[in-house]
Design a protein around this motif. Structure first.
Motif, short mmCIF file in Angstrom:
data_model
loop_
_atom_site.label_atom_id
_atom_site.label_comp_id
_atom_site.label_asym_id
_atom_site.label_seq_id
_atom_site.Cartn_x
_atom_site.Cartn_y
_atom_site.Cartn_z
N LEU A 1 27.38 58.75 -12.44
CA LEU A 1 26.08 59.04 -11.38
C LEU A 1 26.12 57.97 -10.35
O LEU A 1 26.35 56.68 -10.77
CB LEU A 1 24.85 58.90 -12.42
CG LEU A 1 23.67 59.34 -11.34
CD1 LEU A 1 23.59 60.62 -10.90
CD2 LEU A 1 22.14 58.99 -12.12
N PHE A 2 26.63 58.19 -9.30
CA PHE A 2 26.88 57.24 -8.28
C PHE A 2 25.50 56.36 -7.94
O PHE A 2 24.41 56.62 -7.92
CB PHE A 2 27.37 57.65 -6.73
CG PHE A 2 28.52 58.34 -6.97
CD1 PHE A 2 29.81 57.58 -7.10
CD2 PHE A 2 28.59 59.87 -7.17
CE1 PHE A 2 31.04 58.28 -7.18
CE2 PHE A 2 30.01 60.31 -7.01
CZ PHE A 2 31.08 59.63 -7.14
N ARG A 3 25.58 55.08 -7.75
CA ARG A 3 24.80 54.13 -7.84
C ARG A 3 23.73 54.44 -6.71
O ARG A 3 22.41 54.24 -6.58
CB ARG A 3 25.24 52.76 -7.19
CG ARG A 3 24.44 51.27 -7.35
CD ARG A 3 25.15 50.24 -6.87
NE ARG A 3 25.98 49.95 -8.01
CZ ARG A 3 27.43 50.09 -7.87
NH1 ARG A 3 27.77 50.28 -6.29
NH2 ARG A 3 28.57 49.81 -8.54
N ASP A 4 23.89 55.06 -5.44
CA ASP A 4 23.14 55.29 -4.66
C ASP A 4 22.00 56.50 -4.87
O ASP A 4 20.66 56.52 -4.52
CB ASP A 4 23.44 55.79 -3.07
CG ASP A 4 24.73 56.82 -3.33
OD1 ASP A 4 24.82 57.26 -4.32
OD2 ASP A 4 25.23 57.33 -2.13
N LEU A 5 22.63 57.42 -5.64
CA LEU A 5 21.63 58.55 -6.21
C LEU A 5 20.78 57.95 -7.24
O LEU A 5 19.56 58.31 -7.30
CB LEU A 5 22.62 59.37 -7.14
CG LEU A 5 23.63 60.38 -5.97
CD1 LEU A 5 24.21 61.36 -6.84
CD2 LEU A 5 22.63 61.15 -5.05
N SER A 6 20.99 56.89 -8.05
CA SER A 6 20.18 55.93 -9.12
C SER A 6 19.26 55.36 -7.98
O SER A 6 17.90 55.63 -8.57
CB SER A 6 20.96 55.23 -10.00
OG SER A 6 21.91 55.79 -10.65
#
Length: 348
Positions: free
Chosen positions: A140-145
């Motif tokens: 899960l990419f950081r910007d989505l989190s």
């Protein structure tokens, strides 16, 4: 018939659970006899730590190699992953593939290409490497989190704590395999801190029919669950053990020499008590800190005697209390009668 990444990590978890079963029941049982200085003939059993190490070793395990391939730059495929496993575990007796078999001049048509086989405690399992890297690298990419954490919905914020700007990490998110490995490690730490009891469920037949047992199916489960080794250890050892203090406290009422008070050493008191009860010496073993009883029948007999003795003591307590109550009531009545008689005679 076709085992992929999901089945691999499930079997890894099963292997770890089997390991804790071995350590707490078989190994722990035998080590306790050695600690207590009990005469003991060791029972051989298979320790599956070699299989767990094959999978989870942080420097050279299958999961570590999978993570390394997921993070390696360049073209990465399941073939490069399998080639690395073949090179690393070429001589490992619990790992095999087409390439390692060819090196050993073994012909096995049941092992397809792009697959490897692990000799688990419960038996051999063949895994198809197709999809291993993609499923392990499901990040899960950081910007989505961060976007989810910034939501106004309280539940969404709680599901993505790694999106908090104050907790931002420049490290790559953990892979699916490493997350599962960490979760299993937490589970093992929790289980090791407990004193677990085991209930082993046996599947009697494939048709889910009542009162039908397939001997081959039942025997296979009994073997791979480690029940044969467990029974051998239990039959060769002692069914019950307890520190001398609590044991003497529970059963001291059964002998006049230890009841109502024993002022000596707990071990000496236990020896005096059991000698007075006439329990055969072959049923007992005296360790450094614990008393060991071989047969459950002996323990049941002790419990039966204790129940009978408790009933006798309860009757004795009741008898003494009733006698005290009646004497006290009689003395009060007698004192009252003397006072009444004295006043009456004075009046006359």
């Amino acid at each position: 018939q076709d085992n992929g990444f999901e089945q691999f990590i499930i079997n890894y978890c099963n292997e770890k659970l089997q390991q804790i079963f071995i350590l707490l029941t078989l190994k722990g049982e035998q080590e306790e006899y050695v600690r207590e200085g009990i005469q003991w003939t060791p029972v051989e059993y298979f320790d599956n730590s070699i299989i767990c190490n094959l999978i989870e070793n942080s420097k050279g395990g299958i999961l570590a190699m999978l993570d390394e391939e997921c993070l390696r730059p360049g073209v990465v495929t399941e073939d490069t992953f399998l080639a690395k496993l073949n090179q690393l575990f070429a001589a490992h007796k619990h790992y095999e593939s087409r390439e390692t078999q060819n090196a050993r001049h073994v012909t096995d048509t049941s092992l397809p290409p792009r697959c490897f086989r692990v000799h688990h405690y419960a038996g051999k399992v063949t895994y198809n490497t197709t999809g291993f890297i993609e499923k392990n690298n499901d990040l899960l990419f950081r910007d989505l989190s961060q976007a989810m954490w910034a939501a106004r919905h309280a539940l969404l914020r709680s599901l993505f704590p790694e999106g908090d700007p104050q907790r931002v990490s420049l490290k790559l998110p953990p892979t699916a395999g490493s997350q599962f490995k960490a979760s299993v490690a937490t589970l093992m730490k929790n289980l090791y801190s407990k004193n677990p009891n085991y209930i082993r469920c046996i599947k009697p037949n494939e048709s889910k029919a009542a009162m039908l047992f397939t001997p081959e199916l039942v025997l296979a489960q009994v073997r791979y669950l480690g029940l044969l080794e467990n029974v051998r250890v239990r039959r060769a050892g002692y069914a019950f053990r307890q520190p001398y203090g609590p044991f003497l406290q529970r059963y001291r009422m059964l002998s006049a020499r230890t009841w109502p008070r024993w002022d000596g050493d707990h071990r000496e008191g236990t020896e005096v008590l059991l000698a007075a009860l006439g329990i055969p010496p072959e049923e007992l073993a005296f360790g450094h800190t614990k008393i060991f009883i071989r047969s459950p029948r002996t323990l049941f007999d002790l419990e039966k005697r204790r129940q009978e003795r408790v009933a006798e003591l309860v009757i004795l307590i009741q008898k003494m209390f009733r006698g005290w109550r009646c004497r006290t009531q009689y003395q009060l009545m007698r004192k009252s009668q003397i006072i009444i008689s004295a006043w009456f005679r004075g009046h006359v």
